[in-house]
Design a protein around this motif. Structure first.
Motif, PDB file in Angstrom:
ATOM      1  N   GLY A   1      -2.844  10.144 -20.035  1.00  0.00           N
ATOM      2  CA  GLY A   1      -4.290  10.272 -20.064  1.00  0.00           C
ATOM      3  C   GLY A   1      -4.803  11.504 -19.341  1.00  0.00           C
ATOM      4  N   ARG A   2      -6.078  11.454 -19.024  1.00  0.00           N
ATOM      5  CA  ARG A   2      -6.784  12.593 -18.436  1.00  0.00           C
ATOM      6  C   ARG A   2      -6.158  12.989 -17.094  1.00  0.00           C
ATOM      7  N   HIS A   3      -5.870  14.282 -16.936  1.00  0.00           N
ATOM      8  CA  HIS A   3      -5.365  14.790 -15.662  1.00  0.00           C
ATOM      9  C   HIS A   3      -6.444  14.715 -14.580  1.00  0.00           C
ATOM     10  N   PRO A   4      -6.126  14.243 -13.385  1.00  0.00           N
ATOM     11  CA  PRO A   4      -7.014  14.503 -12.252  1.00  0.00           C
ATOM     12  C   PRO A   4      -7.024  16.007 -11.987  1.00  0.00           C
ATOM     13  N   VAL A   5      -8.217  16.591 -11.858  1.00  0.00           N
ATOM     14  CA  VAL A   5      -8.306  18.044 -11.683  1.00  0.00           C
ATOM     15  C   VAL A   5      -9.307  18.367 -10.576  1.00  0.00           C
ATOM     16  N   LEU A   6      -8.842  19.146  -9.613  1.00  0.00           N
ATOM     17  CA  LEU A   6      -9.718  19.716  -8.586  1.00  0.00           C
ATOM     18  C   LEU A   6     -10.052  21.129  -9.031  1.00  0.00           C
ATOM     19  N   MET A   7     -11.334  21.511  -8.939  1.00  0.00           N
ATOM     20  CA  MET A   7     -11.776  22.797  -9.484  1.00  0.00           C
ATOM     21  C   MET A   7     -12.633  23.559  -8.476  1.00  0.00           C
ATOM     22  N   LYS A   8     -12.428  24.850  -8.461  1.00  0.00           N
ATOM     23  CA  LYS A   8     -13.296  25.749  -7.700  1.00  0.00           C
ATOM     24  C   LYS A   8     -13.858  26.764  -8.688  1.00  0.00           C
ATOM     25  N   ILE A   9     -15.178  26.846  -8.763  1.00  0.00           N
ATOM     26  CA  ILE A   9     -15.824  27.724  -9.732  1.00  0.00           C
ATOM     27  C   ILE A   9     -16.780  28.660  -8.998  1.00  0.00           C
ATOM     28  N   ARG A  10     -16.678  29.927  -9.300  1.00  0.00           N
ATOM     29  CA  ARG A  10     -17.478  30.960  -8.631  1.00  0.00           C
ATOM     30  C   ARG A  10     -18.056  31.869  -9.715  1.00  0.00           C
ATOM     31  N   THR A  11     -19.375  32.031  -9.728  1.00  0.00           N
ATOM     32  CA  THR A  11     -20.028  32.748 -10.818  1.00  0.00           C
ATOM     33  C   THR A  11     -21.053  33.740 -10.276  1.00  0.00           C
ATOM     34  N   GLY A  12     -20.996  34.949 -10.812  1.00  0.00           N
ATOM     35  CA  GLY A  12     -21.991  35.960 -10.489  1.00  0.00           C
ATOM     36  C   GLY A  12     -23.137  35.916 -11.479  1.00  0.00           C
ATOM     37  N   VAL A  13     -24.373  35.987 -10.958  1.00  0.00           N
ATOM     38  CA  VAL A  13     -25.565  35.815 -11.794  1.00  0.00           C
ATOM     39  C   VAL A  13     -26.621  36.845 -11.396  1.00  0.00           C
TER      40      VAL A  13
ATOM     41  N   LEU B   1     -12.550  30.935 -12.096  1.00  0.00           N
ATOM     42  CA  LEU B   1     -12.289  29.496 -12.122  1.00  0.00           C
ATOM     43  C   LEU B   1     -10.868  29.225 -11.655  1.00  0.00           C
ATOM     44  N   GLN B   2     -10.739  28.277 -10.713  1.00  0.00           N
ATOM     45  CA  GLN B   2      -9.427  27.825 -10.258  1.00  0.00           C
ATOM     46  C   GLN B   2      -9.326  26.325 -10.495  1.00  0.00           C
ATOM     47  N   THR B   3      -8.192  25.883 -11.035  1.00  0.00           N
ATOM     48  CA  THR B   3      -7.984  24.462 -11.296  1.00  0.00           C
ATOM     49  C   THR B   3      -6.629  24.035 -10.771  1.00  0.00           C
ATOM     50  N   ALA B   4      -6.564  22.802 -10.263  1.00  0.00           N
ATOM     51  CA  ALA B   4      -5.312  22.222  -9.781  1.00  0.00           C
ATOM     52  C   ALA B   4      -5.152  20.856 -10.432  1.00  0.00           C
ATOM     53  N   LEU B   5      -4.116  20.702 -11.253  1.00  0.00           N
ATOM     54  CA  LEU B   5      -3.904  19.493 -12.046  1.00  0.00           C
ATOM     55  C   LEU B   5      -2.809  18.635 -11.435  1.00  0.00           C
ATOM     56  N   ASP B   6      -3.058  17.342 -11.324  1.00  0.00           N
ATOM     57  CA  ASP B   6      -2.042  16.366 -10.957  1.00  0.00           C
ATOM     58  C   ASP B   6      -1.414  15.876 -12.257  1.00  0.00           C
ATOM     59  N   GLY B   7      -0.195  16.340 -12.537  1.00  0.00           N
ATOM     60  CA  GLY B   7       0.423  16.081 -13.837  1.00  0.00           C
ATOM     61  C   GLY B   7       1.205  14.799 -13.943  1.00  0.00           C
ATOM     62  N   GLY B   8       1.451  14.122 -12.810  1.00  0.00           N
ATOM     63  CA  GLY B   8       2.318  12.957 -12.883  1.00  0.00           C
ATOM     64  C   GLY B   8       3.770  13.364 -12.984  1.00  0.00           C
ATOM     65  N   ALA B   9       4.603  12.450 -13.467  1.00  0.00           N
ATOM     66  CA  ALA B   9       6.047  12.601 -13.305  1.00  0.00           C
ATOM     67  C   ALA B   9       6.744  13.426 -14.374  1.00  0.00           C
TER      68      ALA B   9
ATOM     69  N   THR C   1       8.360  10.275  -1.694  1.00  0.00           N
ATOM     70  CA  THR C   1       7.349  10.144  -2.742  1.00  0.00           C
ATOM     71  C   THR C   1       6.305  11.241  -2.597  1.00  0.00           C
ATOM     72  N   ILE C   2       5.972  11.863  -3.724  1.00  0.00           N
ATOM     73  CA  ILE C   2       4.924  12.879  -3.764  1.00  0.00           C
ATOM     74  C   ILE C   2       3.740  12.283  -4.505  1.00  0.00           C
ATOM     75  N   ALA C   3       2.619  12.143  -3.801  1.00  0.00           N
ATOM     76  CA  ALA C   3       1.481  11.405  -4.338  1.00  0.00           C
ATOM     77  C   ALA C   3       0.320  12.281  -4.769  1.00  0.00           C
ATOM     78  N   THR C   4       0.231  13.501  -4.268  1.00  0.00           N
ATOM     79  CA  THR C   4      -0.942  14.335  -4.533  1.00  0.00           C
ATOM     80  C   THR C   4      -0.525  15.777  -4.811  1.00  0.00           C
ATOM     81  N   VAL C   5      -1.453  16.550  -5.321  1.00  0.00           N
ATOM     82  CA  VAL C   5      -1.200  17.969  -5.536  1.00  0.00           C
ATOM     83  C   VAL C   5      -0.901  18.656  -4.212  1.00  0.00           C
ATOM     84  N   GLU C   6      -1.649  18.285  -3.179  1.00  0.00           N
ATOM     85  CA  GLU C   6      -1.422  18.898  -1.861  1.00  0.00           C
ATOM     86  C   GLU C   6      -0.005  18.607  -1.366  1.00  0.00           C
TER      87      GLU C   6
END
Length: 841
Positions: A295-307, A318-326, A143-148
Motif C-alpha cells: 500500500g501507500r508508502h509513509p513519506v516525510l517531505m520537505k518542500i521549499r519554494t521561491g515565489v 522537494l525532498q522525500t523520505a519513503l518507508d518502503g517496508g521489507a 529490528t529497523i522500524a523507521t527511516v531514521e
C-alpha cells in the motif's frame, strides 16, 4: 474459393465524428452478472480433487531461520504436502532491479507475516490447523522500524543490495539552476509534512487456484491485476517454459494497486499443484491481506519554494523520505514518482528533487491508487494554500495564473498534451460559491481548494522492450457476433465496458453482440495490466486499430455487393449502408458474410505503444505518459473548536477526462476517489507498534483487521457534486484520458485547507485526527503557531545531483555527465538502456 484481391487494395471508411455510443451512459457489460451473483471470482472456483493450502508466516520481524519442524503437522488428519523455501530458490519481484523476494523465505525473515512454509490439506480447516502445528526456530536480528533507524543502522542489512546500507534507493536530480531561481524570488517558503502509510482494503481478499494439465503444464486462476507479470514470475521461479504456464486473471473484487505485484501465495499454489498433481486453492484471510500490503508508502517531505510578490513560482526544492517496508516491490518507481509529477500542474521553471527509500522490517509498501503522487501532492497543495494566504492572493487565483500550458514540455521534460485544469478550477469555484464564501463563513465552517494530475498509463513498460504495451484481437463471426480478445484485467473500474464500447462504436453494432475474452495469457495478446490508469488509453487505442481494420474488411465485402465505394459506407445501428442513401445497405451480419466469402476467415489485430518521452536522462522513464488528466476539488468542513472533531459537509469535484466514454462509469470513478480520499484524509493509516525486547522485539500491525483499521462509512460520506470536464487529448481513444486515480489526489489537501479556513490552524500531516486539530487550536490560543505536524527532516547527504538543463534553457533532454545508463535499475531511457545492453556504455 476466396477472392484473390488483397483487403488493402482499396481504402475503407473513416471513423465518423458523429458518435452514437461513446459519451452516452450505458449499462456495464459485466453489470448484470455482478449484481445477480453470476460472476465467478477466484474464491468461487472449485475443481475435482482440489486441496487447500495455507502459509505459515513469521511471527518475528527480522531473524535468521534456524530450523523448521513439520513432523507434528505431517501426522495430522488430511495433510497431504509441505513446501519450504529451498524448493523454490530463485528470487522474483515486479521490477528488474528488485528481484528480492522468495516464494518462501530461505535463510531469514524480514517482517511479521513473511511466509516460511506452505501446507496443503484436504480441507481449509485441516490446512489451518496443520499450519499452526509447524514449529520454526528463529535467531532474532536487530529490528529497523523507521527511516531514521534505517539511516542510522547500516548493519545488519535487511537486504544485501541497495544504494547504501539499509537505503534501497537514493537519488538527486536538478532541472535548471535552482539556486538562481531562489535568488529571483521575493520570498521563500518552506514546510515539512508527513503522510502516513495506508492500505487498499479491497472488498475481495486475495485468492488463487492452480491446477496441472498433463504433467508439465500449469494453469493459475488468481485475483491479480497483472496476469502478464505474474506469468513472468511463475516462469522464473518454477523454471518452466513460459509457453507451458497459463494465467487467468479472475474478475477482481477491488484492487487499487494491491494486486499488481506477483505474490508468494500465487507461486506457492502453482508449485504445490505441480508437486501433488492435483488442484490447489488458497484464499487469504483479511489479516493476511494486511501482511501482503503493497500500500501507500509513509513519506516525510520537505518542500521549499521561491515565489515572487505576484505569486509566480521561481523554483522548488522537494525532498522525500519513503518507508518502503521489507521488500522492493515497485519501490524504485515509487521513489521517483514522489517527485516526477510535481511539474505538470503549475509552471515550475526550475526544480530540484531528492529522495531516499529505506528498507524497514514492516510489510512491504508499493503502489496504491495514485502511486507515489498523493503524498507530494498533499504537500504541494497545502504549501500553495499557505503561500496564497501569506501573499494575500485568493488560492484559486494563485493556481489559475500559472497553469502549465497545453502542448508544452515541463522543466523535467514531461510532455503535456491537453490541459483542462483551468476549467476544473472554474467549475468547482462556481459550484461551491467559493468567491462569495471562502474566508467569510462563520467560525468553524470553511472551504478548502486543491488540485491534482495523474497519468493515463506509464510511458515505458516495466521490462524495457520494443513491443506493444497492449493488444487486441477481433474475430468476426458469420452470425454477426464479434469476439474480442484482450489481456486487460477488469478490477471493477469498467475496463471491459470501455473496450467493448469502443469496438461497438466503430463497427456500429450493439454491445450485446460483442463477446469478451480477457486476461488469459494463453488466449489473449499481452496487456501489461490494470495499473497506472493505463487501460482506457492503451487497450482503447489497440481496440480502435483492430476495429478499424475489421471495419475496412467488412466494408470492402459489402461494397462489392452494394456496388458502392467502400469509403462511402457507414456502420451504425447494426447495419452497413451508403452514407447518402441509408436505405441502400445490408445488415452487419450480411456484410460480414460477404466479406468472409471474399477474403476468407475474418480476424484483425490492433496494438498500442506510447509515444516516446523527450527526456533522455536517467530516471526519465518514470513520469512520462501519453496524456495527463487533471482534477480540482473544493471541500466544505465543519470543525468543533472544543473537541477538534470535524465533518466534511460537501465536496465539489471536477475532473478533466479528455473525452468521456461512459458518463455513468466516470461519475462512479470520481465518487469512488472522493470516498477513498476522505478515508486517507480523515482516518486510514497502516501503523505498527513495537512489542517489548527493544530493537529485537516484534514489530506488528497496530490495526491488522477491519475492526481496527477504520475507513469511512455511509455516515462519513458527504454529498458530492461531480463535474465532468472534457478537453479531448489527441493521444487518447476518441480523446479519452484516465479517471480512475486522478480525482483522489486533491481530496487530502482540500480537507486540510478547509480546516484552516474553518478554524485557522494547519495540520501538516495525513490522516488528520481530531486530537491534532485540538492540539493546534490549543497552541493557537496560547499565542503559538497553530500547527500540528513534523518539525524537521532527517539530515541526509543526497550527493551531487544529476543536472539536466530545462527545455527553456535550450537543453536536449539529456543529463550533464550521466554516470551510467540505468540498466540495472530499469530507469534509463530506451536508447540508453539498449545501447548499454549492446556494450556501448
Amino acid at each position: 474459393m476466396s477472392d484473390t484481391s488483397h483487403p488493402d487494395d482499396e481504402p475503407g471508411p473513416v471513423t465518423s465524428d458523429q458518435l452514437r455510443l461513446i459519451g452516452t451512459p450505458f449499462r456495464r457489460v459485466d453489470g448484470r452478472a455482478k449484481v445477480t451473483g453470476q460472476t465467478r471470482f477466484a474464491d468461487d472456483l472449485s475443481f475435482p480433487r482440489m486441496v487447500h493450502m495455507k502459509l505459515v508466516r513469521s511471527t518475528v520481524p527480522h531473524a535468521r531461520i534456524i530450523s523448521i519442524d513439520t513432523s507434528k503437522a505431517s501426522a495430522m488428519a488430511g495433510v497431504v504436502g509441505f513446501l519450504t523455501g529451498d524448493s523454490m530458490p530463485d528470487p522474483f519481484g515486479i521490477l528488474p532491479v528488485s528481484q528480492d523476494e522468495h516464494a518462501l523465505c530461505i535463510d531469514k525473515v524480514r517482517f511479521v507475516g513473511d511466509p516460511v512454509v506452505a501446507v496443503a490439506a484436504l480441507t481449509e480447516d485441516q490446512a489451518h490447523e496443520a499450519a499452526l502445528a509447524v514449529e520454526i526456530e528463529y535467531q532474532p536480528l536487530e529490528t529497523i522500524a523507521t527511516v531514521e533507524e534505517a539511516i542510522a543502522t547500516p548493519e545488519p542489512r535487511i537486504h544485501e543490495y541497495g544504494d547504501e546500507g539499509n537505503l534501497h534507493k537514493k537519488l538527486s536530480m536538478e532541472f535548471g539552476d535552482v539556486d538562481a531561481g531562489f535568488e529571483e524570488a521575493d520570498q521563500i517558503f518552506e514546510d515539512v509534512m508527513y503522510y502516513e502509510g495506508n492500505t487498499h482494503l479491497p472488498m475481495e481478499q486475495h485468492a488463487t487456484v492452480a491446477l496441472t494439465e498433463e504433467t508439465d503444464r500449469i494453469t493459475v486462476y488468481s485475483s491479480t491485476q497483472t496476469p502478464h507479470y505474474l506469468h513472468r514470475s511463475l516462469a522464473k521461479v518454477l523454471a518452466i517454459p513460459a509457453a507451458r504456464i497459463r494465467v487467468i486473471a479472475c474478475p477482481n473484487g477491488g484492487g487499487f494497486g494491491g494486486k499488481s505485484d506477483p505474490f508468494n501465495h500465487e507461486i506457492c499454489a502453482a508449485k504445490m499443484a505441480l508437486t501433488l498433481g492435483r488442484p490447489v486453492k488458497i484464499c487469504l484471510t483479511r489479516e493476511e491481506v494486511f501482511y501482503c500490503h503493497r500500500g501507500r508508502h509513509p513519506v516525510l517531505m520537505k518542500i521549499r519554494t521561491g515565489v515572487k510578490k505576484d505569486g509566480t513560482l521561481t523554483a522548488q526544492h522537494l525532498q522525500t523520505a519513503l518507508d518502503g517496508g521489507a521488500y522492493g516491490s515497485y519501490g524504485v518507481a515509487s521513489t521517483y514518482y514522489t517527485g516526477a509529477l510535481q511539474t505538470v500542474t503549475y509552471d515550475l521553471p526550475k526544480y530540484r528533487f531528492e529522495s531516499i527509500r529505506a528498507f524497514t522490517n514492516k510489510a512491504p509498501c508499493g503502489p496504491k491508487r495514485g502511486h507515489g503522487t498523493p503524498q507530494p501532492r498533499f504537500a504541494f497543495e497545502v504549501h500553495l494554500d499557505k503561500i496564497a494566504h501569506q501573499l494575500g492572493i485568493d488560492p484559486a487565483d494563485l493556481r489559475m495564473q500559472q497553469l502549465v500550458k497545453p502542448d508544452s514540455v515541463t522543466s523535467n521534460w514531461l510532455k503535456v498534451g491537453s490541459m483542462g485544469l483551468g476549467q476544473c478550477i472554474e467549475a468547482v469555484v462556481e459550484g461551491s460559491g467559493w468567491r462569495e464564501r471562502h474566508g467569510k463563513m462563520p467560525d468553524g465552517r470553511g472551504l478548502g481548494l486543491a488540485c491534482g494530475s495523474y497519468l493515463s498509463g506509464a510511458g515505458l513498460p516495466i521490462y524495457w522492450n520494443h513491443m506493444p504495451q497492449s493488444g487486441v484481437q477481433l474475430q468476426l463471426d458469420r452470425s454477426g457476433g464479434v469476439a474480442l480478445f484482450c489481456g486487460e484485467t477488469e478490477i471493477g473500474q469498467g475496463s471491459d465496458s470501455v473496450i467493448a464500447a469502443i469496438t461497438a462504436e466503430i463497427l456500429g453494432i450493439d454491445l450485446k453482440d460483442i463477446r469478451l475474452c480477457v486476461a488469459d495469457t494463453d488466449l489473449t495478446p499481452v496487456d501489461l495490466g490494470s495499473y497506472s490508469s493505463r487501460v482506457t488509453l492503451m487497450a482503447g487505442n489497440a481496440a480502435i486499430e483492430a476495429a478499424e481494420r475489421a471495419r475496412t474488411l467488412v466494408a470492402r465485402g459489402a461494397a462489392k455487393k452494394l456496388d458502392v465505394p467502400a469509403r462511402e459506407l457507414v456502420f451504425a445501428d447494426g447495419r452497413v449502408f451508403h452514407g447518402e442513401n441509408p436505405d441502400h445497405g445490408l445488415s452487419f451480419q450480411e456484410a460480414v458474410i460477404e466479406a468472409e466469402s471474399r477474403f476468407g476467415t475474418l480476424g484483425t489485430t490492433g496494438s498500442y505503444t506510447p509515444p516516446r518521452s523527450p527526456g533522455r536522462y536517467r530516471g526519465a522513464g518514470v513520469g512520462p505518459s501519453p496524456a495527463y488528466s487533471y482534477s480540482a476539488a473544493v471541500v466544505e468542513a465543519e470543525v468543533d473548536r472544543e473537541t477538534g472533531i470535524y465533518r466534511i459537509e460537501q465536496v465539489w469535484m471536477a475532473h478533466d477526462v479528455g473525452q468521456c466514454i461512459n458518463p455513468a462509469l466516470v461519475m462512479g470513478q470520481i465518487e469512488g476517489s472522493v470516498y477513498m480520499g476522505l478515508g486517507e484524509a480523515m482516518m486510514e493509516e497502516q501503523v505498527y507498534r513495537r512489542l517489548p525486547k527493544k530493537r529485537s522485539g516484534a514489530l506488528v500491525h497496530k490495526h491488522p483487521s477491519m475492526l481496527e483499521y477504520k475507513s469511512p462509512t455511509f455516515a462519513e460520506m458527504p454529498p458530492v457534486t461531480s463535474y465532468i470536464i472534457e478537453d479531448p487529448d489527441p493521444n487518447g481513444p476518441f480523446g479519452a484520458k484516465e479517471v480512475g486515480q486522478g480525482p483522489l489526489l486533491p481530496m487530502m489537501p482540500a480537507v486540510a485547507n478547509a480546516i484552516f479556513d474553518a478554524v485557522g490552524v494547519r495540520i501538516d500531516q495525513i490522516p488528520i485526527a481530531p486530537h491534532m486539530v485540538r492540539q493546534a487550536i490549543e497552541a493557537q490560543e496560547k499565542g503559538k503557531p497553530g500547527r500540528f505536524g513534523p518539525k524537521s527532516f532527517p539530515d541526509i547527504e543526497f550527493g551531487v545531483p544529476l543536472k539536466v538543463p530545462t527545455p527553456q534553457e535550450g537543453g536536449d533532454g539529456k543529463a550533464i555527465n550521466i554516470e551510467d545508463a540505468g540498466v540495472r535499475d530499469g530507469t534509463g531511457t530506451m536508447t540508453e538502456r539498449k545501447d548499454a545492453v549492446k556494450g556501448k556504455n
